[in-house]
Design a protein around this motif. Structure first.
Motif, PDB file in Angstrom:
ATOM      1  N   GLN A 268      41.671  -6.233 -13.284  1.00 56.28           N
ATOM      2  CA  GLN A 268      40.720  -5.692 -12.312  1.00 56.28           C
ATOM      3  C   GLN A 268      39.743  -4.801 -13.052  1.00 56.28           C
ATOM      4  O   GLN A 268      40.138  -3.869 -13.757  1.00 56.28           O
ATOM      5  N   VAL A 269      38.463  -5.110 -12.901  1.00 51.45           N
ATOM      6  CA  VAL A 269      37.387  -4.354 -13.548  1.00 51.45           C
ATOM      7  C   VAL A 269      36.619  -3.615 -12.463  1.00 51.45           C
ATOM      8  O   VAL A 269      36.112  -4.230 -11.520  1.00 51.45           O
ATOM      9  N   ASP A 270      36.530  -2.301 -12.589  1.00 51.90           N
ATOM     10  CA  ASP A 270      35.828  -1.483 -11.601  1.00 51.90           C
ATOM     11  C   ASP A 270      34.605  -0.835 -12.228  1.00 51.90           C
ATOM     12  O   ASP A 270      34.695  -0.199 -13.285  1.00 51.90           O
ATOM     13  N   GLY A 271      33.462  -1.004 -11.559  1.00 54.04           N
ATOM     14  CA  GLY A 271      32.225  -0.395 -12.029  1.00 54.04           C
ATOM     15  C   GLY A 271      31.519   0.323 -10.898  1.00 54.04           C
ATOM     16  O   GLY A 271      31.920   0.239  -9.731  1.00 54.04           O
ATOM     17  N   THR A 272      30.461   1.019 -11.224  1.00 56.07           N
ATOM     18  CA  THR A 272      29.743   1.794 -10.212  1.00 56.07           C
ATOM     19  C   THR A 272      29.093   0.906  -9.155  1.00 56.07           C
ATOM     20  O   THR A 272      28.924   1.325  -8.004  1.00 56.07           O
ATOM     21  N   LEU A 273      28.747  -0.329  -9.521  1.00 55.55           N
ATOM     22  CA  LEU A 273      28.052  -1.219  -8.579  1.00 55.55           C
ATOM     23  C   LEU A 273      28.918  -2.345  -8.035  1.00 55.55           C
ATOM     24  O   LEU A 273      28.489  -3.065  -7.131  1.00 55.55           O
ATOM     25  N   GLY A 274      30.103  -2.507  -8.572  1.00 58.11           N
ATOM     26  CA  GLY A 274      30.955  -3.588  -8.085  1.00 58.11           C
ATOM     27  C   GLY A 274      32.236  -3.689  -8.865  1.00 58.11           C
ATOM     28  O   GLY A 274      32.404  -3.043  -9.904  1.00 58.11           O
ATOM     29  N   SER A 275      33.164  -4.505  -8.348  1.00 58.95           N
ATOM     30  CA  SER A 275      34.463  -4.718  -8.974  1.00 58.95           C
ATOM     31  C   SER A 275      34.761  -6.210  -9.011  1.00 58.95           C
ATOM     32  O   SER A 275      34.191  -6.997  -8.259  1.00 58.95           O
ATOM     33  N   ALA A 276      35.688  -6.584  -9.890  1.00 61.20           N
ATOM     34  CA  ALA A 276      36.125  -7.976  -9.983  1.00 61.20           C
ATOM     35  C   ALA A 276      37.604  -8.015 -10.311  1.00 61.20           C
ATOM     36  O   ALA A 276      38.123  -7.130 -11.000  1.00 61.20           O
ATOM     37  N   VAL A 277      38.270  -9.040  -9.806  1.00 61.50           N
ATOM     38  CA  VAL A 277      39.655  -9.331 -10.173  1.00 61.50           C
ATOM     39  C   VAL A 277      39.654 -10.710 -10.817  1.00 61.50           C
ATOM     40  O   VAL A 277      39.231 -11.687 -10.200  1.00 61.50           O
ATOM     41  N   VAL A 278      40.114 -10.770 -12.066  1.00 60.32           N
ATOM     42  CA  VAL A 278      39.962 -11.963 -12.882  1.00 60.32           C
ATOM     43  C   VAL A 278      41.322 -12.442 -13.362  1.00 60.32           C
ATOM     44  O   VAL A 278      42.144 -11.643 -13.823  1.00 60.32           O
ATOM     45  N   GLY A 279      41.566 -13.746 -13.273  1.00 59.88           N
ATOM     46  CA  GLY A 279      42.762 -14.358 -13.828  1.00 59.88           C
ATOM     47  C   GLY A 279      42.398 -15.390 -14.865  1.00 59.88           C
ATOM     48  O   GLY A 279      41.280 -15.394 -15.410  1.00 59.88           O
ATOM     49  N   LEU A 280      43.325 -16.281 -15.146  1.00 61.15           N
ATOM     50  CA  LEU A 280      43.044 -17.344 -16.101  1.00 61.15           C
ATOM     51  C   LEU A 280      41.918 -18.247 -15.614  1.00 61.15           C
ATOM     52  O   LEU A 280      41.078 -18.687 -16.390  1.00 61.15           O
ATOM     53  N   PHE A 281      41.875 -18.495 -14.311  1.00 60.76           N
ATOM     54  CA  PHE A 281      40.888 -19.411 -13.750  1.00 60.76           C
ATOM     55  C   PHE A 281      40.031 -18.756 -12.663  1.00 60.76           C
ATOM     56  O   PHE A 281      38.834 -18.974 -12.593  1.00 60.76           O
ATOM     57  N   GLY A 282      40.652 -17.956 -11.817  1.00 60.01           N
ATOM     58  CA  GLY A 282      39.933 -17.396 -10.691  1.00 60.01           C
ATOM     59  C   GLY A 282      39.201 -16.107 -11.020  1.00 60.01           C
ATOM     60  O   GLY A 282      39.516 -15.406 -11.978  1.00 60.01           O
TER      61      GLY A 282
END
Length: 374
Positions: A268-282
């Motif tokens: 999980q990457v959190d930034g001031t403008l948005g976040s993402a949850v990343v796996g091997l594919f998704g």
């Protein structure tokens, strides 16, 4: 190709990379021409090599590394041996003037890994280290998000990797027993921190310091012959990496954890403008203007489904096997001097992270990581 009878050497490097490149007519160069590849299989068992050669229509194989290195028709040495055997073999290949492509970790110690980088540079041979995780579809989507400025300023990264590896008693283990013996080069720190180093430094920034706790949760396991043995290597590691840009990375790696997430690895990457949850594919995102406003109230049951607040990032591309892609990159580097940054010095940085992670655990303190140079 030394060590092709092993799982990684055979499946990823021979079958899905070199043979796939051969079947497509060779590696495509920048001028539109193709150069075909021809493997020579090297290993301890000539019988196993003969079986592989016959199965895949390969002409050349030998159980003598010296014989292979003496053949001028094969300019690249590729190493997929266990880590304990790697340094000696690569040194021989460098002395023979071969270009080097190797799995990681490149050595058991940072000093040995750095020496390999220095020897290759002094000999003028091109060299590369496997960095496959960067080509996973999920991480490629993550790179696009970073390069587009989606996150704004990245604040933190939280990663979970691992799964339950059976002890080997009532069910066979999914990993070889040497992985759990320190004397054989085992341990999750030495196995995974080299990966985490290139993932972190290529996506988020250089690692300034590490604080880690490496543990052996399962002290006794059962090997392939059904005999119990003492697990002397770490099977889990909990780490905090501080980056030169100020972001904090927390990473848990474990072979003693049961999976409660979509994939075996998630960041999980959190930034001031948005976040993402990343796996091997998704890859799922939540931009700033679509972020819900939770209110903490432990007296009421939660009715909001936070998983529904995330948007799936589409593929928008065809993602090839990462091992094949990086092989093509390295072949172009050798054939036409195309850029290639994942060299033995990068591999040495990965070994150092493992080494200093273990030292951090042993000494119970944060370890600074100054920049590395030849």
């Amino acid at each position: 190709m030394n060590g092709v009878s092993g799982r990684m050497g055979y499946r990823q490097h021979l079958l899905r990379s070199i043979l796939a490149i051969r079947e497509q007519g060779g590696v495509l160069l920048s001028d539109g021409t193709r150069v075909q590849v021809e493997p020579m299989l090297v290993g301890r068992s000539k019988e196993k090599l003969a079986e592989l050669a016959a199965k895949h229509g390969i002409e050349h194989y030998t159980d003598s590394l010296d014989e292979a290195l003496a053949n001028p028709d094969f300019p690249i040495y590729a190493d997929f041996l266990v880590t304990t055997k790697r340094v000696e073999a690569i040194k021989k290949a460098i002395a023979a003037g071969k270009h080097i492509y190797t799995e990681k970790p490149t050595a058991e110690s940072f000093d040995d890994a750095l020496e390999l980088a220095r020897l290759a540079t002094a000999a003028g041979v091109k060299n590369g280290v496997v960095h496959d995780k960067l080509y996973l579809p999920g991480f490629q989507k993550l790179r696009r998000l970073i390069e587009s400025g989606f996150f704004g300023r990245i604040l933190s990264v939280r990663g979970e990797f691992g799964y339950w590896v059976f002890e080997g008693d009532w069910q066979p283990a999914q990993r070889p027993s040497w992985n759990y013996r320190a004397e054989d080069g085992g341990g999750i720190v030495s196995d995974m921190f080299a990966h985490w180093n290139y993932v972190i430094e290529n996506l988020f920034g250089r690692i300034d310091s590490v604080y880690a706790r490496a543990v052996t949760h399962i002290p006794t396991r059962v090997d392939e012959a059904g005999a119990s043995y003492a697990a002397t290597a770490d099977d889990a590691a909990y780490a905090i990496f501080e980056l030169d840009g100020g972001a904090i990375v927390q990473l848990n790696s474990s072979w003693a954890v049961r999976v409660n997430r979509k994939e075996l690895v998630e960041f999980q990457v959190d930034g001031t403008l948005g976040s993402a949850v990343v796996g091997l594919f998704g890859c799922r995102i939540q931009p700033r203007n679509a972020t819900p406003k939770p209110v903490w109230n432990p007296d009421l049951p939660e009715t909001h489904d936070y998983f529904q607040d995330w948007i799936e990032v589409p593929d928008n591309d065809v993602f090839e096997n990462g091992f094949k892609v990086q092989w093509e990159q390295f072949l172009r580097h050798v054939l036409e001097d195309a850029p290639y940054e994942f060299d033995l010095l990068a591999g040495a940085r990965g070994v150092r992270l493992s080494e200093e992670g273990l030292r951090s655990s042993a000494e119970g303190r944060r370890i600074q990581l100054p920049a590395v140079s030849l």
